[in-house]
Scaffold this active site. Structure first.
Site, short mmCIF file in Angstrom:
data_model
loop_
_atom_site.label_atom_id
_atom_site.label_comp_id
_atom_site.label_asym_id
_atom_site.label_seq_id
_atom_site.Cartn_x
_atom_site.Cartn_y
_atom_site.Cartn_z
N SER A 127 0.84 -1.20 0.00
CA SER A 127 0.00 0.00 0.00
C SER A 127 0.87 1.25 0.00
O SER A 127 2.00 1.22 0.49
CB SER A 127 -0.85 -0.02 1.27
OG SER A 127 -1.34 1.27 1.59
N TYR A 151 -0.38 0.12 10.31
CA TYR A 151 -0.71 -0.58 9.06
C TYR A 151 0.42 -0.41 8.04
O TYR A 151 0.90 -1.39 7.45
CB TYR A 151 -2.02 -0.02 8.51
CG TYR A 151 -2.42 -0.55 7.15
CD1 TYR A 151 -3.03 -1.79 7.00
CD2 TYR A 151 -2.19 0.22 5.99
CE1 TYR A 151 -3.41 -2.26 5.75
CE2 TYR A 151 -2.56 -0.24 4.75
CZ TYR A 151 -3.17 -1.48 4.62
OH TYR A 151 -3.53 -1.93 3.38
N LYS A 155 2.88 -3.30 6.46
CA LYS A 155 3.01 -3.51 5.00
C LYS A 155 4.47 -3.38 4.58
O LYS A 155 4.96 -4.15 3.74
CB LYS A 155 2.13 -2.52 4.24
CG LYS A 155 0.63 -2.85 4.29
CD LYS A 155 0.34 -4.12 3.52
CE LYS A 155 -1.11 -4.55 3.61
NZ LYS A 155 -1.32 -5.91 3.03
#
Lengths: 333, 333
Positions: A127, A151, A155
């Site tokens: 992402s 997050y 990632k």
């Protein structure tokens, strides 16, 4: 070819499974088997001529990864993740699903491959959230990853693991840093990025949509159709071309909210645009202000990944894919 | 202040403990307690007026991290790692010690801090091995980390975790990307980088040293004394100044092997330099060719980290620190 999709019940996973079902030739090879997995039961796509298995599994549970790969798929798509907001709200759950789950999958492949010489391709959904903090207006491929969310951290760690397992010859990894998907189909959700889709999707069907940020806000987005194209293309790449940096920033379109609205006006007219209600929200404006606005994804472009180059085409992809090619609000006029 | 050093039996850990023992004032505060830990029993440093505990523990063992932090140290130095060659040779051991061990430590702090409001400073030893593959001659602070070893991958993951735990307010992290240490004291070892120290250390005591690469090879190095200075300075930094990127490339000197040799000649003369035997080794030359040659460590410099600016000073630091200020080979002449 046997494809495993982990995260097949999500929006992208479902659309990708449908794409493989309806167009089962990829890089000159036939997709003859699909294994679809998610924490909730994935739907079997219509029209597929091969074998389909649907599994309910959580990668972070002991043994789940081993079960998912037991059919020794040729290509594995790892699209499963706890989203940004939830990973920030629940520290332990975010690391358990997004980091441990990913590592469980990679380790299961390593242990199985060692015994049998099996070496699948692994396509990992990363992402743009891997970028954060201070960055230039247009981020080049060699810019440092300093995520400012858990997050994004998870990632970025997944990318590093993917690269190391690939370098070690355990699997052929390709990591795709996906842009914001617009127009995201379905109901409005509470994601901070939801309005980028909402201001297009809702007005087209005659519903009001709230715009919480100024028209000058710039963002990096691509259509669901292009995102599915990225996933398909990743299965066909020559590892030698990808080289020693398997994680790629995907191309997308850098547009302002004002440009989105003007494209909507050109396609659907003033009456549709009038459904956009400007209601400034300083919290959302602050969150969005921390996101990357544009990239220069030279490596992905040179490897043949493609995206829309005009926002009109992103709107038209939505009208074609989700609204049967017609604008309900206009026809109601 | 209570300092915990994990990895206290290693060369840097031992020298750092000695430094704290002999100069126990840091940032205006007194070091009154030392906890020294390693997988082999660390030595108690001479001359320390405070309390010292020496522990034998492996961070990757269940409960070890909790035991190490049970005294709630104010500053924790995490210097423990499996080195590059071993992490490459033993995949599982490298990830277990370098990744799981680091995560165990960070998690133990998170769980203890939540209960008691304890928020230590954590200084993490990272490495230039986080860089790899294609990079410019001089690497800027915002260049992407694409390690080409499992060790570098594990260090880069540790950096990401350090930044996220810091951002979350769990501890105050500072990550230091340490350069190659030269002159490394002790016996010659089999590390591919060993010759950078060997060609100085061995000739100074009248022993031959092998140089396996051309004189044109350029590398990034600092003295043990500067490295100890980095560790000391990291304990005194204001977190507000460090900002949202707590991992810093440390300054060092970019010199060629030829420049190393000429500095040695100026300090110790031709007879000492004559102990360097050129025996080209294509394997070592190829490994070294993949390493970073120079950095532009603007952030660390602006935060007050300092290093030698002439290779002569690196040699003199060795003569002063390890040889009692005299050159044995010259005096034997």
């Amino acid at each position: 070819m046997h494809f495993l999709i982990i995260g097949a019940a999500g929006m992208i996973g479902r659309k990708f499974a449908e794409s493989l079902a309806s167009d089962a030739i990829l890089g000159g090879k036939t997709v003859d088997r699909l294994t679809l997995a998610d924490v909730v039961s994935p739907q079997e796509p219509a029209g597929f001529r091969g074998d389909v298995s649907c599994l309910t599994a959580d990668l972070s549970s002991p043994g789940a990864a081993e079960q998912l790969i037991s059919g020794r798929p040729d290509v594995i798509y790892h699209l499963a993740a706890i989203v940004s907001g939830e990973a920030e709200a629940d520290f332990e759950k975010g690391y358990r699903i997004n980091l441990d789950g990913t590592r469980n999958l990679f380790e299961a492949i390593r242990k199985a491959g060692g015994e049998e010489g099996w070496k699948p391709r692994v396509v990992y959904a990363s992402s743009n959230a891997v970028y954060g903090g201070d960055f230039p207006d247009v981020i080049p491929d060699d810019y440092i990853l300093t995520p400012q969310t858990s997050y994004g951290t998870q990632k970025a760690i997944g990318e590093l693991l993917l690269a190391d397992y690939t370098r070690r010859g355990i699997f052929q990894g390709i990591g795709l840093r996906l842009p914001t998907i617009c127009v995201r189909p379905g109901k409005p959700n509470r994601a901070a990025s939801g309005f980028f889709s909402g201001i297009i999707r809702e007005p087209l069907v005659g519903l009001d949509a709230v715009l919480p940020v100024p028209d000058t806000v710039r963002h990096w987005m691509t259509s669901p159709r292009s995102a599915i194209g990225f996933l398909r293309h990743a299965a066909t790449l020559d590892p030698a071309q990808v080289g020693d940096r398997p994680n790629l920033t995907m191309p997308a379109l850098s547009v302002t909210v004002g440009e989105q609205i003007e494209a909507l006006r050109r396609i659907a007219g003033d009456r549709v645009v009038a459904h956009i209600r400007r209601e400034p929200d300083p919290l959302i404006a602050r969150i969005v202000n921390g996101w990357a606005r544009a990239f220069d994804p030279q490596r992905a472009l040179s490897l043949g990944f493609t995206t829309e180059t005009r926002f009109e085409d992103i709107i038209l992809a939505h009208i074609e894919g989700e609204l049967g090619g017609r604008i309900p609000e206009r026809h109601a006029a």
